[in-house]
Design a protein around this motif. Structure first.
Motif, PDB file in Angstrom:
ATOM      1  N   PHE A  84      -0.537 -22.350  12.821  1.00 55.99           N
ATOM      2  CA  PHE A  84       0.922 -22.326  12.596  1.00 55.99           C
ATOM      3  C   PHE A  84       0.978 -24.039  12.455  1.00 55.99           C
ATOM      4  O   PHE A  84       1.269 -24.422  14.179  1.00 55.99           O
ATOM      5  CB  PHE A  84       2.273 -21.681  12.816  1.00 55.99           C
ATOM      6  CG  PHE A  84       3.295 -21.779  12.179  1.00 55.99           C
ATOM      7  CD1 PHE A  84       3.369 -21.714  11.142  1.00 55.99           C
ATOM      8  CD2 PHE A  84       4.828 -22.202  12.731  1.00 55.99           C
ATOM      9  CE1 PHE A  84       4.921 -22.443  10.167  1.00 55.99           C
ATOM     10  CE2 PHE A  84       6.120 -22.585  12.393  1.00 55.99           C
ATOM     11  CZ  PHE A  84       5.862 -22.775  11.340  1.00 55.99           C
ATOM     12  N   GLN A 158       2.416 -15.514  18.633  1.00 58.96           N
ATOM     13  CA  GLN A 158       2.652 -14.003  18.009  1.00 58.96           C
ATOM     14  C   GLN A 158       2.066 -13.009  19.034  1.00 58.96           C
ATOM     15  O   GLN A 158       2.109 -12.367  18.393  1.00 58.96           O
ATOM     16  CB  GLN A 158       1.155 -14.765  17.093  1.00 58.96           C
ATOM     17  CG  GLN A 158       2.037 -15.387  16.186  1.00 58.96           C
ATOM     18  CD  GLN A 158       0.954 -15.803  15.018  1.00 58.96           C
ATOM     19  OE1 GLN A 158       0.042 -14.924  15.161  1.00 58.96           O
ATOM     20  NE2 GLN A 158       1.096 -16.573  14.553  1.00 58.96           N
ATOM     21  N   SER A 179       8.449 -17.048  20.563  1.00 58.34           N
ATOM     22  CA  SER A 179       9.637 -17.081  19.648  1.00 58.34           C
ATOM     23  C   SER A 179       9.824 -15.697  19.358  1.00 58.34           C
ATOM     24  O   SER A 179       8.893 -14.624  19.105  1.00 58.34           O
ATOM     25  CB  SER A 179       8.041 -17.363  18.388  1.00 58.34           C
ATOM     26  OG  SER A 179       9.614 -17.248  17.407  1.00 58.34           O
TER      27      SER A 179
HETATM   28  C1  LIG Z   1       1.144 -19.991  17.086  1.00 59.87           C
HETATM   29  C2  LIG Z   1       2.978 -20.127  15.965  1.00 59.87           C
HETATM   30  N1  LIG Z   1       3.390 -20.464  17.056  1.00 59.87           N
HETATM   31  C3  LIG Z   1       4.861 -21.717  17.418  1.00 59.87           C
HETATM   32  C4  LIG Z   1       5.923 -20.935  16.385  1.00 59.87           C
HETATM   33  C5  LIG Z   1       7.216 -21.642  16.186  1.00 59.87           C
HETATM   34  O1  LIG Z   1       7.880 -20.469  16.582  1.00 59.87           O
HETATM   35  P1  LIG Z   1       9.242 -20.813  15.818  1.00 59.87           P
HETATM   36  O2  LIG Z   1       9.593 -20.052  14.614  1.00 59.87           O
HETATM   37  O3  LIG Z   1       9.993 -19.833  16.423  1.00 59.87           O
HETATM   38  O4  LIG Z   1       9.802 -21.998  16.246  1.00 59.87           O
HETATM   39  C6  LIG Z   1       5.215 -19.795  15.563  1.00 59.87           C
HETATM   40  C7  LIG Z   1       6.137 -19.456  14.553  1.00 59.87           C
HETATM   41  O5  LIG Z   1       5.776 -18.814  13.550  1.00 59.87           O
HETATM   42  C8  LIG Z   1       4.084 -19.404  15.569  1.00 59.87           C
HETATM   43  O6  LIG Z   1       3.155 -18.348  14.415  1.00 59.87           O
END
Ligand SMILES: Cc1ncc(COP(=O)(O)O)c(C=O)c1O
Length: 375
Positions: A84, A158, A179
Motif C-alpha cells: 500500500f 497486514q 494498523s
Molecule cells: C502495508 C500497509 N502499510 C500501511 C498501511 C497504512 O495503514 P492506515 O490505513 O492505518 O494508515 C496499510 C493500510 O492499508 C497497509 O496495508
C-alpha cells in the motif's frame, strides 16, 4: 457475499464492544483515557515487545518510526514497491529517498537477496512489509541491517497476530508498525495504529513525537505530530482482542479450505501466494495469481463474488513516485501487479462460501480464451 464480513464480526462481539464504548462515554476521557494505556499493555504483552505506543493510523506509525530514527532529507530507506502506498509515502514525507527493491514471486514479500546491492553510505533503514498477513524474511533482513548499522521497521499493518520462528509479527525488528484500519485482522471502527519496540530510548522518542514532541505539558523537546489514537478506538480494539486468537484460527481455517479446494479442481490454473513453513499468516488477504485478471474479475462480479486487487500498480510505477524507480525497475512486482487477485476472506467465511467462490472461479476460468490460462 461480502469481501470482508465486518457485520458478523460485530454481531459476535456486540455486547462487549457496546459495553466498552459505553464505558468511554461514561468516563468521558476521549483523549488518552485509561483504555489507551490498557490496550498498549495488552498489545505489548501479546507481541512480547517491551513497549507499545498506539497512534492515529498505520501511516502515522510509519512516519513516527522514521522520525524517531532521525531519518531526514538525503537519507535513503530501502523498501518494497509491492505494498500500500503508505509504506513509501512515510519515507518521502520526511524528505528521504525511497529505494525500491523487488519482491519474491511466490510470497510477494521483499526479496532479501536483492537488498545488499542497494545499500549505500546514505542508507538509514529498511522497511520490509509483511504482505497479506505473512512476515517477510525478517531474520535475513535483520542480519544484513546489523552488518551495515541500519534500523529495520517491519510494516506489519497486514500481519498483526502472525508468527515467525516462535516470535510475533510487530516484534521482529527495531520497530514494528501496525494498523487498526477496520478491515485489518485486528481492526477498530475508524483509524488507528500502533508502534512496537523493545528499545527504551526509541519508545520515549515515539511517545513524545505522538504528542507534538512534548516531554511534559507545553514543553516540546522535539518536533512531533498530532498522532494519538482515540480512546474510543482503543476501547473497540480491546473488545475485539477477546476473540482475536479464535478469529486468527478461523482465518487460517478459511485459507486452508481455499488451499484444499483450489488444489483440487483448479490445480495448475492459478497460483496461491506461498506460505513459508517457518511462519504463519493471519490472511489479511487470501491472494492468488490468475490469468486475464480484469476479465476474470468482471465474470466473478457478475456471479456475485466480490474480489479486490492488492495492488494494481507497484509504487515505483505510480506517477508521484516513478522518478525514484531504480535502474531496471522491479520486474517481479510489475508482473505480480497484473496477476494478483484477492478473494473474499475473514473469520466468518464458511466452507460453503469458500466453495461457492472456488466454483465461480472455475467457471470464470473456463470462459477465458484458450491459451491464456497459464498463470
Ligand atoms: C502495508 C500497509 N502499510 C500501511 C498501511 C497504512 O495503514 P492506515 O490505513 O492505518 O494508515 C496499510 C493500510 O492499508 C497497509 O496495508
Amino acid at each position: 457475499m461480502d469481501f470482508i464480513d465486518l457485520k458478523s464480526q460485530y454481531l459476535a462481539s456486540r455486547d462487549l464492544i457496546n459495553a466498552r464504548i459505553q464505558a468511554v462515554l461514561d468516563h468521558g476521557q476521549y483523549i488518552m483515557g485509561p483504555e489507551v494505556a490498557e490496550l498498549e499493555g495488552r498489545l505489548a504483552a501479546y507481541t512480547g515487545a517491551r513497549h507499545c505506543i498506539t497512534v492515529s493510523s498505520g501511516t502515522e506509525a510509519l512516519v513516527i518510526a522514521l522520525m524517531a530514527l532521525g531519518v531526514a532529507p538525503g537519507d535513503e530507506v530501502i523498501t518494497t514497491p509491492f505494498s500500500f502506498i503508505a509504506t513509501a509515502e512515510a519515507i518521502v514525507l520526511l524528505g528521504a529517498t525511497p529505494v525500491f527493491v523487488d519482491v519474491e514471486p511466490d510470497t510477494c514479500n521483499l526479496d532479501h537477496r536483492l537488498v545488499q546491492e542497494r545499500i549505500t553510505p546514505r542508507t538509514r533503514a529498511i522497511i520490509p512489509v509483511s504482505l497479506y498477513g505473512q512476515p517477510a524474511d525478517m531474520d535475513e533482513i535483520n542480519a544484513l541491517a546489523e552488518r551495515h548499522g541500519l534500523a529495520v521497521i517491519e510494516d506489519a499493518a497486514q500481519s498483526f497476530g502472525a508468527g515467525y520462528r516462535g516470535r510475533k509479527s510487530g516484534n521482529l525488528s527495531t520497530i514494528g508498525c501496525t494498523s487498526f484500519f477496520p478491515s485489518k485482522p485486528l481492526g477498530c471502527y475508524g483509524d488507528g495504529g500502533a508502534l512496537f519496540t523493545s528499545d527504551d530510548a526509541l519508545a520515549t522518542a515515539m511517545r513524545e513525537i505522538r504528542v507534538h514532541g512534548q516531554s511534559r505539558r507545553y514543553v516540546h523537546t522535539r518536533i512531533g505530530v498530532g498522532g494519538r489514537m482515540d480512546t474510543l478506538q482503543c476501547a473497540v480494539v480491546l473488545a475485539k482482542l477477546e476473540r482475536f486468537e479464535w478469529e486468527i484460527e478461523q482465518r487460517q481455517r478459511a485459507a486452508a479450505c481455499y488451499d484444499d479446494l483450489l488444489a483440487g479442481s483448479l490445480a495448475g490454473l492459478l497460483e496461491p501466494v506461498t506460505l513459508r513453513p517457518d511462519r504463519s499468516s493471519v490472511y489479511a488477504q487470501y491472494t492468488v495469481r490468475v490469468p486475464q485478471r480484469e476479465r476474470l474479475q468482471e465474470i466473478l462480479h457478475a456471479a456475485g463474488i466480490p474480489t479486490a486487487v492488492h495492488y494494481p500498480v507497484p509504487i515505483d510505477r505510480q506517477p508521484a513516485y516513478a522518478h525514484w524507480a531504480g535502474p531496471g525497475g522491479c520486474p517481479v512486482a510489475a508482473g505480480l501487479a497484473q496477476e494478483v487477485l484477492s478473494l473474499p476472506m475473514g473469520p466468518y467465511l464458511d466452507r460453503a462460501s469458500a466453495h461457492r467462490v472456488v466454483q465461480a472461479l472455475g467457471q470464470a476460468l473456463a470462459q477465458l480464451q484458450p491459451g491464456d490460462k497459464a498463470a
